[in-house]
Design an enzyme around this catalytic site. Structure first.
Site, PDB file in Angstrom:
ATOM      1  N   LYS A   4       4.110  10.364   7.633  1.00 12.43           N
ATOM      2  CA  LYS A   4       3.619   9.951   8.958  1.00 12.43           C
ATOM      3  C   LYS A   4       4.382  10.583  10.127  1.00 12.43           C
ATOM      4  O   LYS A   4       4.095  11.709  10.484  1.00 12.43           O
ATOM      5  CB  LYS A   4       3.610   8.430   9.058  1.00 12.43           C
ATOM      6  CG  LYS A   4       2.575   7.821   8.081  1.00 12.43           C
ATOM      7  CD  LYS A   4       1.696   6.841   8.753  1.00 12.43           C
ATOM      8  CE  LYS A   4       0.821   6.066   7.791  1.00 12.43           C
ATOM      9  NZ  LYS A   4      -0.575   6.444   7.879  1.00 12.43           N
ATOM     10  N   ASP A  58       9.366   2.458   0.382  1.00 10.65           N
ATOM     11  CA  ASP A  58       8.283   3.238   0.979  1.00 10.65           C
ATOM     12  C   ASP A  58       8.447   3.103   2.485  1.00 10.65           C
ATOM     13  O   ASP A  58       8.082   2.091   3.081  1.00 10.65           O
ATOM     14  CB  ASP A  58       6.926   2.695   0.509  1.00 10.65           C
ATOM     15  CG  ASP A  58       5.760   3.446   1.148  1.00 10.65           C
ATOM     16  OD1 ASP A  58       5.977   4.114   2.184  1.00 10.65           O
ATOM     17  OD2 ASP A  58       4.638   3.332   0.632  1.00 10.65           O
ATOM     18  N   PHE A  82       0.867  -1.191   0.000  1.00 10.53           N
ATOM     19  CA  PHE A  82       0.000   0.000   0.000  1.00 10.53           C
ATOM     20  C   PHE A  82       0.896   1.231   0.000  1.00 10.53           C
ATOM     21  O   PHE A  82       1.821   1.327   0.811  1.00 10.53           O
ATOM     22  CB  PHE A  82      -0.922   0.032   1.223  1.00 10.53           C
ATOM     23  CG  PHE A  82      -1.802   1.250   1.248  1.00 10.53           C
ATOM     24  CD1 PHE A  82      -2.921   1.330   0.433  1.00 10.53           C
ATOM     25  CD2 PHE A  82      -1.498   2.341   2.054  1.00 10.53           C
ATOM     26  CE1 PHE A  82      -3.723   2.468   0.422  1.00 10.53           C
ATOM     27  CE2 PHE A  82      -2.299   3.485   2.052  1.00 10.53           C
ATOM     28  CZ  PHE A  82      -3.409   3.540   1.230  1.00 10.53           C
TER      29      PHE A  82
HETATM   30  C1  LIG Z   1       3.230   2.429   3.692  1.00  9.26           C
HETATM   31  C2  LIG Z   1       2.388   3.618   3.355  1.00  9.26           C
HETATM   32  N1  LIG Z   1       2.682   4.340   2.249  1.00  9.26           N
HETATM   33  C3  LIG Z   1       1.977   5.422   1.909  1.00  9.26           C
HETATM   34  C4  LIG Z   1       0.893   5.845   2.661  1.00  9.26           C
HETATM   35  C5  LIG Z   1       0.115   7.061   2.259  1.00  9.26           C
HETATM   36  O1  LIG Z   1       0.408   8.119   3.111  1.00  9.26           O
HETATM   37  P1  LIG Z   1      -0.597   9.380   3.187  1.00  9.26           P
HETATM   38  O2  LIG Z   1      -1.871   8.902   3.777  1.00  9.26           O
HETATM   39  O3  LIG Z   1       0.145  10.375   4.036  1.00  9.26           O
HETATM   40  O4  LIG Z   1      -0.760   9.863   1.793  1.00  9.26           O
HETATM   41  C6  LIG Z   1       0.536   5.131   3.810  1.00  9.26           C
HETATM   42  C7  LIG Z   1      -0.624   5.545   4.614  1.00  9.26           C
HETATM   43  O5  LIG Z   1      -1.175   4.846   5.413  1.00  9.26           O
HETATM   44  C8  LIG Z   1       1.305   4.000   4.168  1.00  9.26           C
HETATM   45  O6  LIG Z   1       1.007   3.279   5.259  1.00  9.26           O
END
Ligand SMILES: Cc1ncc(COP(=O)(O)O)c(C=O)c1O
Length: 382
Positions: free
Chosen positions: A244, A215, A130
């Site tokens: 985050k 990521d 994700f």
């Molecule tokens: C691993 C990961 N990447 C990207 C995102 C997306 O981040 P944002 O909600 O700040 O766009 C999240 C959000 O939960 C995530 O857990």
């Protein structure tokens, strides 16, 4: 417990927990009736230094009094300091920072940087992954339900099973610009990439001329007990997406890149109005300082061990997996009733894409006493 407040003016985008939060301090939040909760969800893996850490609050307040905002067309001392503080924690050759506003935007830009650096189009990512909800990031979702929501998807996304090096080898041809991976897949139920797998992916990328993107929206900023996951197992990616915990709650994202990627960037190639704004940078600089000065990486490692050992001995727990304060607790029963019972006793925990897995993403300041309190409640419930 307080009643959830959903104003008729808010779109119902999330299934709300039955609680209305009005205040936070450390690993504790309070609802609108004054009841406290121990927050093992960390405000969605965001409250790295805890809720309202005084140093972070002070840095934001002071910066707000000096300059609320100016964009990237001017230099800002606080932006320079934040970039240097973050880059100083990164393993070589990661050394340059591009500030954005969220995790999805960090991943979008990481993919674009990789495409432009290689002159290739495709992105290889993993079943279960994700990466956010904007067009390119949601098209890289290995959880099909998200990809469906993002239709029509951006072309050129390919998927392989997680932890299957032969599948990655077969898919990684001369059209692949980058491999995009969460080193610990969080939403998928907290699945860690083994060292040999991640080392194999690095070698494959080098052999085939593709870039490796981590990521680290969740794993970054100390959550797994090291400042970044980049560098673990001797593997350094070419790009890292961050968000985050970076601002301890102030919205921010960033892409951390290698010298080689940075050399492909010239002015006007990339941009964002709000990214790198003074308040976010003040929060990020303070967050970085607090993590280091308060020894939070050591606290995460010690706390993680305590949680893992305590949880492993509880009835109904099949497995505890993950690293640091990114833990998945696999139960022998559905997780939802357990979460509800914990909430009713004053403990916030998360779920995941797997119906029997609880996720713990607490602030990095969580103490041994708080862990023991949680374990005692969990014992009663499980
Ligand atoms: C691993 C990961 N990447 C990207 C995102 C997306 O981040 P944002 O909600 O700040 O766009 C999240 C959000 O939960 C995530 O857990």
């Amino acid at each position: 417990m307080s009643t959830p407040s959903l104003s008729s003016a808010e779109l119902p985008t999330y299934t709300r927990w039955p609680v209305t939060i009005v205040r936070g301090e450390g690993s504790t939040v309070w609802d609108d009736s004054g009841r406290s909760y121990l927050d093992l969800y960390g405000g969605h893996a965001v409250a790295a230094t805890g809720h309202c850490h005084p140093e972070v609050v002070r840095a934001i307040r002071e910066q707000a009094g000096d300059l609320l905002f100016y964009s990237n067309v001017v230099a800002l001392p606080v932006r320079a300091r934040a970039a240097e503080a973050i880059a100083a924690q990164a393993p070589a050759p990661l050394s340059k920072v591009f500030f954005v506003n969220s995790g999805t935007e960090a991943n979008e830009n990481a993919m674009r940087l990789a495409r432009r650096a290689t002159g290739r189009t495709d992105i290889l990512s993993f079943d279960g992954g994700f990466h956010g909800r904007t067009a390119d990031a949601i098209s890289a979702a290995g959880l099909a339900k998200y990809r469906e929501m993002g239709k029509p998807n951006v072309p050129g996304h390919r998927f392989v099973p997680f932890n299957d090096l032969a599948a990655a080898e077969a898919a990684l041809d001369e059209n692949v610009a980058a491999v995009l991976i969460e080193p610990i897949q969080s939403m998928a139920g907290v699945i860690t990439a083994p060292a040999s797998y991640i080392q194999g992916l690095r070698t494959l990328c080098d052999e085939r001329g593709a870039k490796l993107i981590y990521d680290e929206v969740q794993t970054g900023f100390g959550r797994t007990g090291t400042f970044f996951y980049a560098g673990r197992h001797g593997v350094v990616p070419d790009l890292v997406a961050l968000a985050k915990g970076i601002g301890s709650g102030f919205p921010m994202g960033a892409v951390l890149v290698s010298e080689e990627i940075a050399a492909t960037v010239k002015p006007e190639d990339y941009g964002t109005t709000f990214g790198g704004g003074p308040l976010a940078c003040a929060a990020a600089e303070a967050t970085t300082r607090v993590i280091l000065e308060e020894g939070l990486l050591g606290n995460v490692r010690a706390g993680s061990l305590r949680l893992k050992q305590g949880l492993a001995g509880l009835p109904g727990v099949r497995e505890v997996r993950g690293e640091g304060f990114l833990l998945g607790v696999a139960l022998d029963k559905p997780a939802r009733p357990a979460r509800a019972a914990l909430l009713s006793r004053g403990f916030l925990v998360g779920g995941s894409d797997l119906p029997d897995v609880l996720r713990l993403l607490p602030p990095l300041v969580l103490t041994a006493e708080e862990i023991d309190r949680f374990l005692e409640a969990a014992r009663g419930i499980l």
